[in-house]
Design an enzyme around this catalytic site. Structure first.
Site, mmCIF file in Angstrom:
data_model
loop_
_atom_site.group_PDB
_atom_site.id
_atom_site.type_symbol
_atom_site.label_atom_id
_atom_site.label_comp_id
_atom_site.label_asym_id
_atom_site.label_seq_id
_atom_site.Cartn_x
_atom_site.Cartn_y
_atom_site.Cartn_z
ATOM 1 N N SER A 43 -12.261 41.949 -18.254
ATOM 2 C CA SER A 43 -11.040 41.165 -18.115
ATOM 3 C C SER A 43 -11.420 39.695 -18.246
ATOM 4 C CB SER A 43 -10.358 41.452 -16.770
ATOM 5 O OG SER A 43 -9.132 40.760 -16.679
ATOM 6 N N TYR A 57 -2.127 35.045 -22.527
ATOM 7 C CA TYR A 57 -3.438 35.651 -22.275
ATOM 8 C C TYR A 57 -3.536 36.144 -20.831
ATOM 9 C CZ TYR A 57 -8.510 36.137 -22.000
ATOM 10 O OH TYR A 57 -9.775 36.635 -21.814
ATOM 11 N N LYS A 61 -4.076 40.062 -19.392
ATOM 12 C CA LYS A 61 -5.203 40.432 -18.540
ATOM 13 C C LYS A 61 -4.728 40.920 -17.169
ATOM 14 C CE LYS A 61 -8.655 39.764 -21.344
ATOM 15 N NZ LYS A 61 -9.579 40.850 -21.695
#
Length: 91
Positions: A43, A57, A61
């Site tokens: 991650s 983003y 994650k």
């Protein structure tokens, strides 16, 4: 980039790559794993806390983190472990 300037396609692309990519591979792999196996996912620190300028983003994650947490609970009964790494950067 910042949320206001990012096209929605960027969000879709990152979700496909960072979240669904892991889901598809895991779905294909899990039926073949033996007891004692460990799945390792990469991650990011952005998957633990939101970071300015990383709206899409970070969301992708965070999705991966939620997937792994739930998967770990489900696979525990089969003796399969799920581990996540949260590197601060990937340079």
């Amino acid at each position: 980039g910042e949320f206001i300037s990012m096209p929605v396609e960027d969000f879709e692309s990152l979700m496909k790559l960072n979240y669904l990519g892991a889901v598809y591979v895991t779905k294909a792999l899990v039926p073949h794993l033996a007891r004692g196996s460990t799945l390792v996912y990469t991650s990011s620190m952005a998957g633990q806390l939101g970071i300015f300028g990383y709206t899409a983003y970070s969301a992708s994650k965070f999705a991966l983190r939620g997937f792994c947490e739930a998967l770990q609970m489900e696979l525990r009964r089969d003796g399969i472990h799920v581990v996540m790494a949260f590197p601060p950067d990937t340079d």
